[in-house]
Design an enzyme around this catalytic site. Structure first.
Site, PDB file in Angstrom:
ATOM      1  N   CYS A 131       4.081  29.083 -50.369  1.00  0.00           N
ATOM      2  CA  CYS A 131       3.664  29.709 -49.100  1.00  0.00           C
ATOM      3  C   CYS A 131       2.727  30.894 -49.307  1.00  0.00           C
ATOM      4  O   CYS A 131       2.002  31.271 -48.386  1.00  0.00           O
ATOM      5  CB  CYS A 131       4.887  30.178 -48.309  1.00  0.00           C
ATOM      6  SG  CYS A 131       6.069  28.888 -47.935  1.00  0.00           S
TER       7      CYS A 131
ATOM      8  N   HIS B 141       2.053  27.757 -39.462  1.00  0.00           N
ATOM      9  CA  HIS B 141       2.178  28.102 -40.874  1.00  0.00           C
ATOM     10  C   HIS B 141       1.696  26.947 -41.755  1.00  0.00           C
ATOM     11  O   HIS B 141       2.502  26.236 -42.355  1.00  0.00           O
ATOM     12  CB  HIS B 141       3.649  28.444 -41.167  1.00  0.00           C
ATOM     13  CG  HIS B 141       3.947  28.857 -42.563  1.00  0.00           C
ATOM     14  ND1 HIS B 141       2.975  29.261 -43.457  1.00  0.00           N
ATOM     15  CD2 HIS B 141       5.134  28.927 -43.241  1.00  0.00           C
ATOM     16  CE1 HIS B 141       3.558  29.577 -44.618  1.00  0.00           C
ATOM     17  NE2 HIS B 141       4.849  29.358 -44.506  1.00  0.00           N
TER      18      HIS B 141
ATOM     19  N   CYS C  82       7.141  35.694 -47.356  1.00  0.00           N
ATOM     20  CA  CYS C  82       8.213  35.140 -48.165  1.00  0.00           C
ATOM     21  C   CYS C  82       7.712  33.829 -48.749  1.00  0.00           C
ATOM     22  O   CYS C  82       6.780  33.207 -48.230  1.00  0.00           O
ATOM     23  CB  CYS C  82       9.470  34.916 -47.339  1.00  0.00           C
ATOM     24  SG  CYS C  82       9.348  33.592 -46.106  1.00  0.00           S
TER      25      CYS C  82
ATOM     26  N   GLY D 259       8.947  30.078 -50.745  1.00  0.00           N
ATOM     27  CA  GLY D 259      10.006  29.181 -51.157  1.00  0.00           C
ATOM     28  C   GLY D 259      10.288  29.290 -52.652  1.00  0.00           C
ATOM     29  O   GLY D 259       9.404  29.601 -53.449  1.00  0.00           O
TER      30      GLY D 259
END
Length: 395
Positions: free
Chosen positions: A92, A352, A382, A384
């Protein structure tokens, strides 16, 4: 060796398409090429051959975005073949990682002009089939979706680490006592802020629609949603006592974003006033199942390296992977004024597209600082498998 200042001259992005929506027919390498071309065209005084490198984030890379999508974007955009390209993957955080790597190259003198961005088509992410251990198996074989989350997981990974992303958000909600109502209220605010920002034209200087696609605004924004409508949605990951729903989570999306980064020499060649200057960055790790809290320490470290505090921030773009995750981070930053967070809406509403999101956040912060005329901004995500990434910008 002296460290050079790094400036963001411009930043663009596509409207963010929904899964299976208006951009689903567009290949990811074409999306990437579009924002690269648009960025170059907006600085006509800059010779495209002066671009030393193109860095692009891409979280998947399993389909049409294989074979170094950054280099493919350069070629498809019609830049000189002498311009190289490299693709980076921090899931991400890939788009923001691309910005950080490009900035680092410029700061060290390895480049003077660079393009950094990210791309993802979650609609076009393929299914993949593992090769059998022996030729010609007689039984059925399993296809794995590459759209999102764990697949082909190493059996050595502890089970508590490999929970779904949604269950990870539920764990953050458990840790901080975040209710379903709080998550829905956060999601509603995201949609309202995004809709208002579009209505006021705040994205007009930033968004470059893809030719031929009937999409001029982020596709997932729901102007008419309400607490009542959000309350009707069922939890998506925990059937008993769950609080994380499709309404308070970011959707699956398609899109691309790109930024033009330069040193002092490159800035003179563009003949433009920079949007912002890159100050510092930081990356940290955390338990994989608590990935949603990854930005907490990364943000603190980035601010510390910049000699800044939360009180110094003008704006803060925090990626809204889940409302629970964002609220969990905010709970751990009591010094932060929540009113400056995602003032133009966040990923719950905007979307996203994994590899593009970090570049979108950095570009948004740069545009907001330019609009304000001065200040300090921060972009953070954040990631993964348990990481956090943060970037501090100044003007």
């Amino acid at each position: 060796m002296s460290i050079r200042d790094v400036y963001i001259v411009d930043a663009v992005r596509t409207p963010i398409g929904k899964f299976g929506g208006a951009l689903a027919s567009v290949r990811p390498d074409d999306l990437a090429a579009h924002v690269v071309r648009a960025l170059v065209d907006r600085s006509p005084a800059l010779d495209p051959a002066r671009v030393d490198d193109v860095y692009f984030g891409d979280a998947n890379g399993a389909g049409e975005d294989n074979r170094d999508v950054a280099r493919m974007a350069v070629l498809l955009a019609g830049l000189p073949v002498s311009v190289p390209g490299v693709t980076v993957n921090r899931l991400c955080g890939s788009g923001l990682e691309a910005v950080i790597q490009a900035a680092r190259a410029i700061a060290l003198g390895d480049a003077s002009v660079a393009i950094a961005g990210g791309v993802e088509s979650m609609s076009r992410a393929p299914w993949v089939l593992q090769k059998p251990e022996r030729a010609f198996p007689a039984g059925h074989q399993q296809l794995h979706s590459t759209t999102l989350g764990w697949r082909m997981t190493n059996p050595e990974m502890p089970a508590e680490w490999t929970v779904s992303l949604g269950e990870g958000a539920e764990l953050v909600a458990d840790k901080h006592g975040i209710t379903r109502e709080q998550q829905d209220a956060f999601a509603l605010a995201s949609h309202r802020k995004a809709a208002e920002a579009w209505a006021k034209g705040l994205y007009d200087d930033e968004v470059v629609p893809y030719p031929g696609a009937e999409l001029t605004r982020d596709e997932c924004i729901r102007d008419s949603t309400s607490m009542e409508a959000l309350a009707k949605l069922k939890p998506a990951f925990r059937t008993e006592g769950g609080t994380v729903t499709p309404g308070n989570s970011s959707p699956l999306n398609d899109g691309a974003a790109a930024l033009l980064l330069v040193d002092e020499d490159g800035l003179r060649e563009t003949g433009r006033e920079p949007l912002a200057r890159i100050r510092t960055s930081a990356v940290t790790g955390i338990e994989p199942q608590l990935f949603g809290l990854g930005p907490v320490e990364a943000v603190r470290r980035a601010l510390g390296k910049a000699g800044r505090s939360f009180a110094d921030l003008t704006t803060f773009e925090l990626n809204e992977a889940f409302a629970a995750q964002s609220l969990g981070c905010l709970a751990e930053w009591p010094e932060l004024d929540p009113e400056i967070v995602n003032p133009r809406g966040g990923a719950v509403a905007i979307g996203h597209p994994l590899g593009a999101s970090g570049a979108r956040l950095a570009g948004s912060v740069a545009h907001q600082l330019a609009a304000a005329g001065s200040g300090t901004g921060l972009a953070a995500l954040c990631i993964g498998v348990g990481q956090g990434l943060a970037l501090v910008l100044e003007r």
